[in-house]
Design a protein around this motif. Structure first.
Motif, PDB file in Angstrom:
ATOM      1  N   ASP A  38       7.423   2.485 -11.873  1.00 13.91           N
ATOM      2  CA  ASP A  38       7.601   1.208 -11.750  1.00 13.91           C
ATOM      3  C   ASP A  38       6.880   0.957 -10.215  1.00 13.91           C
ATOM      4  OD1 ASP A  38       8.923   0.511 -13.836  1.00 13.91           O
ATOM      5  OD2 ASP A  38      10.820   1.125 -12.927  1.00 13.91           O
ATOM      6  N   TYR A  39       6.926   2.077  -9.297  1.00 16.68           N
ATOM      7  CA  TYR A  39       6.389   1.968  -7.983  1.00 16.68           C
ATOM      8  C   TYR A  39       4.633   1.570  -8.129  1.00 16.68           C
ATOM      9  CZ  TYR A  39       5.409   2.889  -3.024  1.00 16.68           C
ATOM     10  OH  TYR A  39       4.927   2.612  -1.748  1.00 16.68           O
ATOM     11  N   ALA A  40       4.049   2.296  -9.323  1.00 20.81           N
ATOM     12  CA  ALA A  40       2.729   2.067  -9.503  1.00 20.81           C
ATOM     13  C   ALA A  40       2.346   0.668 -10.410  1.00 20.81           C
ATOM     14  CB  ALA A  40       2.038   3.229 -10.139  1.00 20.81           C
ATOM     15  N   GLU A  41       3.321  -0.118 -10.977  1.00 17.26           N
ATOM     16  CA  GLU A  41       3.036  -1.044 -11.976  1.00 17.26           C
ATOM     17  C   GLU A  41       3.084  -2.276 -11.285  1.00 17.26           C
ATOM     18  OE1 GLU A  41       5.955  -0.653 -15.205  1.00 17.26           O
ATOM     19  OE2 GLU A  41       5.276   1.338 -15.450  1.00 17.26           O
ATOM     20  N   PHE A  42       2.336  -2.953 -12.170  1.00 17.34           N
ATOM     21  CA  PHE A  42       2.396  -4.697 -11.843  1.00 17.34           C
ATOM     22  C   PHE A  42       2.084  -5.388 -13.195  1.00 17.34           C
ATOM     23  CE2 PHE A  42       0.037  -8.870 -10.901  1.00 17.34           C
ATOM     24  CZ  PHE A  42       0.810  -9.230 -10.075  1.00 17.34           C
ATOM     25  N   GLU A  43       2.757  -6.286 -13.556  1.00 19.54           N
ATOM     26  CA  GLU A  43       2.474  -6.996 -14.929  1.00 19.54           C
ATOM     27  C   GLU A  43       2.454  -8.507 -14.599  1.00 19.54           C
ATOM     28  OE1 GLU A  43       5.536  -5.482 -17.397  1.00 19.54           O
ATOM     29  OE2 GLU A  43       4.450  -3.696 -17.895  1.00 19.54           O
ATOM     30  N   GLY A  44       2.787  -8.986 -13.404  1.00 17.54           N
ATOM     31  CA  GLY A  44       2.714 -10.585 -13.143  1.00 17.54           C
ATOM     32  C   GLY A  44       3.499 -10.562 -11.868  1.00 17.54           C
ATOM     33  N   PHE A  45       3.353 -11.809 -11.178  1.00 15.08           N
ATOM     34  CA  PHE A  45       4.304 -12.146 -10.083  1.00 15.08           C
ATOM     35  C   PHE A  45       5.903 -12.298 -10.357  1.00 15.08           C
ATOM     36  CE2 PHE A  45       0.277 -13.258  -8.006  1.00 15.08           C
ATOM     37  CZ  PHE A  45       0.292 -12.408  -7.242  1.00 15.08           C
ATOM     38  N   ALA A  49       8.519  -7.131  -7.399  1.00 12.54           N
ATOM     39  CA  ALA A  49       9.840  -6.798  -6.467  1.00 12.54           C
ATOM     40  C   ALA A  49       9.628  -7.842  -5.443  1.00 12.54           C
ATOM     41  CB  ALA A  49       9.935  -5.383  -6.289  1.00 12.54           C
ATOM     42  N   LEU A  50       8.428  -8.006  -4.770  1.00  9.95           N
ATOM     43  CA  LEU A  50       8.389  -8.699  -3.635  1.00  9.95           C
ATOM     44  C   LEU A  50       8.273 -10.186  -3.670  1.00  9.95           C
ATOM     45  CD1 LEU A  50       5.719  -6.284  -1.636  1.00  9.95           C
ATOM     46  CD2 LEU A  50       8.266  -6.189  -1.984  1.00  9.95           C
ATOM     47  N   THR A  51       8.297 -10.674  -4.951  1.00 12.35           N
ATOM     48  CA  THR A  51       8.270 -12.212  -4.924  1.00 12.35           C
ATOM     49  C   THR A  51       9.343 -12.911  -5.967  1.00 12.35           C
ATOM     50  OG1 THR A  51       6.754 -12.147  -6.758  1.00 12.35           O
ATOM     51  CG2 THR A  51       5.786 -12.459  -4.607  1.00 12.35           C
ATOM     52  N   SER A  52       9.827 -11.851  -6.792  1.00 17.08           N
ATOM     53  CA  SER A  52      10.848 -12.223  -7.754  1.00 17.08           C
ATOM     54  C   SER A  52      12.330 -12.172  -7.015  1.00 17.08           C
ATOM     55  CB  SER A  52      10.972 -11.133  -8.809  1.00 17.08           C
ATOM     56  OG  SER A  52      12.314 -11.197  -9.510  1.00 17.08           O
ATOM     57  N   LEU A  53      13.253 -13.021  -7.476  1.00 22.21           N
ATOM     58  CA  LEU A  53      14.596 -12.903  -6.904  1.00 22.21           C
ATOM     59  C   LEU A  53      15.737 -12.374  -7.699  1.00 22.21           C
ATOM     60  CD1 LEU A  53      14.691 -16.583  -5.516  1.00 22.21           C
ATOM     61  CD2 LEU A  53      14.257 -14.580  -4.266  1.00 22.21           C
ATOM     62  N   ASP A  57      13.987  -6.612 -11.348  1.00 22.58           N
ATOM     63  CA  ASP A  57      12.561  -6.587 -11.453  1.00 22.58           C
ATOM     64  C   ASP A  57      12.223  -5.528 -10.242  1.00 22.58           C
ATOM     65  OD1 ASP A  57      12.143  -8.621 -13.266  1.00 22.58           O
ATOM     66  OD2 ASP A  57      12.289 -10.247 -11.862  1.00 22.58           O
ATOM     67  N   ASP A  58      11.488  -4.634 -10.659  1.00 24.45           N
ATOM     68  CA  ASP A  58      11.018  -3.244  -9.777  1.00 24.45           C
ATOM     69  C   ASP A  58       9.668  -3.034  -9.818  1.00 24.45           C
ATOM     70  OD1 ASP A  58      11.202  -2.377 -12.209  1.00 24.45           O
ATOM     71  OD2 ASP A  58      12.949  -0.926 -11.984  1.00 24.45           O
ATOM     72  N   ASP A  59       8.772  -3.829 -10.247  1.00 26.59           N
ATOM     73  CA  ASP A  59       7.265  -3.380 -10.322  1.00 26.59           C
ATOM     74  C   ASP A  59       6.950  -3.610  -8.799  1.00 26.59           C
ATOM     75  OD1 ASP A  59       7.461  -3.040 -12.902  1.00 26.59           O
ATOM     76  OD2 ASP A  59       6.156  -4.872 -13.232  1.00 26.59           O
ATOM     77  N   ALA A  60       6.251  -2.744  -8.092  1.00 24.64           N
ATOM     78  CA  ALA A  60       5.866  -2.703  -6.726  1.00 24.64           C
ATOM     79  C   ALA A  60       4.265  -2.767  -6.595  1.00 24.64           C
ATOM     80  CB  ALA A  60       6.339  -1.441  -5.902  1.00 24.64           C
ATOM     81  N   GLY A  61       3.427  -2.473  -7.637  1.00 22.74           N
ATOM     82  CA  GLY A  61       2.023  -2.624  -7.601  1.00 22.74           C
ATOM     83  C   GLY A  61       1.425  -1.803  -6.624  1.00 22.74           C
ATOM     84  N   ALA A  62       2.055  -0.506  -6.300  1.00 22.03           N
ATOM     85  CA  ALA A  62       1.376   0.187  -5.123  1.00 22.03           C
ATOM     86  C   ALA A  62       0.345   0.985  -5.841  1.00 22.03           C
ATOM     87  CB  ALA A  62       2.467   1.127  -4.718  1.00 22.03           C
ATOM     88  N   GLY A  63      -0.714   1.059  -4.863  1.00 21.44           N
ATOM     89  CA  GLY A  63      -2.090   1.719  -5.305  1.00 21.44           C
ATOM     90  C   GLY A  63      -1.971   3.235  -4.521  1.00 21.44           C
ATOM     91  N   ILE A  64      -3.188   4.090  -4.878  1.00 20.62           N
ATOM     92  CA  ILE A  64      -3.110   5.203  -4.407  1.00 20.62           C
ATOM     93  C   ILE A  64      -3.344   5.110  -3.003  1.00 20.62           C
ATOM     94  CG2 ILE A  64      -4.664   7.356  -4.267  1.00 20.62           C
ATOM     95  CD1 ILE A  64      -5.379   6.680  -7.139  1.00 20.62           C
ATOM     96  N   GLY A  65      -2.617   6.027  -2.125  1.00 24.19           N
ATOM     97  CA  GLY A  65      -2.606   5.788  -0.738  1.00 24.19           C
ATOM     98  C   GLY A  65      -2.677   7.200  -0.007  1.00 24.19           C
ATOM     99  N   PHE A  66      -2.296   7.417   1.273  1.00 23.65           N
ATOM    100  CA  PHE A  66      -2.377   8.528   1.935  1.00 23.65           C
ATOM    101  C   PHE A  66      -1.279   8.889   2.679  1.00 23.65           C
ATOM    102  CE2 PHE A  66      -4.199   5.193   4.189  1.00 23.65           C
ATOM    103  CZ  PHE A  66      -3.882   5.468   5.811  1.00 23.65           C
TER     104      PHE A  66
END
Length: 239
Positions: A38-45, A49-53, A57-66
């Motif tokens: 779920d940390y890597a997933e995004f299926e809509g606002f 997790a950062l816009t839902s109340l 809802d636990d999609d974080a939409g995180a991309g590859i980082g460092f």
């Protein structure tokens, strides 16, 4: 939470108590951070997790980082075995699907419909863990290691700022997110080459935490939840 604090306190005691447990080596590691589940997933606002109340809802939409990390190893009197103390700073921006959504909110819901983003949130995680490391040397220039640790993670999320416009007015909205603290653990394995070069891979689970904060300075008890999980591809240097 109390157990995590005790682990961190023990780690500090290990650093300060050099006479009881002599430091044998350390390492600085540079890593690619590859989000999972779920940390890597995004299926809509509506599920973000950062816009839902909704806590579910636990999609974080995180991309590859460092990541930049440090590890210290302390001798316990058994050949190859050491107590490990690790500290990392891990950055993940948005993945490709989330970037696309930020640039096209025509079909978004609520206040995000037709929003224009001027700042989008990024994740910064700072886990500190204590554990064990075992290294077996085939010869003086090649060794293989395995390790595991547990501790606490401080999770930071940068601000989200966007504006919406109508025929009459323009409205600016700012989401601020509080620091989260969660239980973290890691497992990893790799090679030590020529006593200086470290090449390895680790799995990090940094804990499931509720996202709290504010919208235009109005406190929000909870948005969704975020659980940073990732594979770390690592290269570093022993010292």
């Amino acid at each position: 939470m109390k157990k995590t604090i005790k682990l961190i306190a023990l780690a500090v005691m290990l650093i300060m108590g050099g006479q009881a447990m002599a430091q044998t080596r350390g390492a600085m590691l540079l890593s690619g951070a590859f989000p999972l589940k779920d940390y890597a997933e995004f299926e809509g606002f509506d599920n973000f997790a950062l816009t839902s109340l909704d806590l579910d809802d636990d999609d974080a939409g995180a991309g590859i980082g460092f990541s930049v990390g440090f590890k210290w190893y302390f001798n316990v009197g058994v050949k190859g075995l050491g107590v490990m103390l690790s500290a990392d700073g891990i950055y993940n921006g948005p993945n490709a699907d989330l970037k696309k959504a930020y640039n096209n909110t025509e079909f978004a819901i609520g206040n995000l419909a037709n929003a224009k983003f001027t700042s989008t949130p990024k994740f910064i995680n700072v886990p500190i863990m204590l554990g064990l490391n075992y290294i077996y040397h085939f010869n003086p220039n090649l060794g293989i290691y395995v390790e595991a640790g547990a501790g606490g993670n401080m999770r930071f999320i940068t601000d989200m700022v966007y504006s919406t416009e109508s025929v009459i007015t323009s409205t600016k909205t700012t989401h601020k997110y509080d620091m989260g603290f969660g239980f973290a653990y890691q497992v990893g394995a790799g090679f030590e080459v020529a006593k200086n070069l470290v090449i390895g891979c680790s799995f990090y689970d940094l804990g499931n935490t509720v996202v709290k904060g504010s919208v235009n300075d109005k406190i929000v008890d909870n948005f969704g939840t975020v659980r940073p999980m990732m594979i770390m591809a690592r290269i570093g240097f022993s010292f």
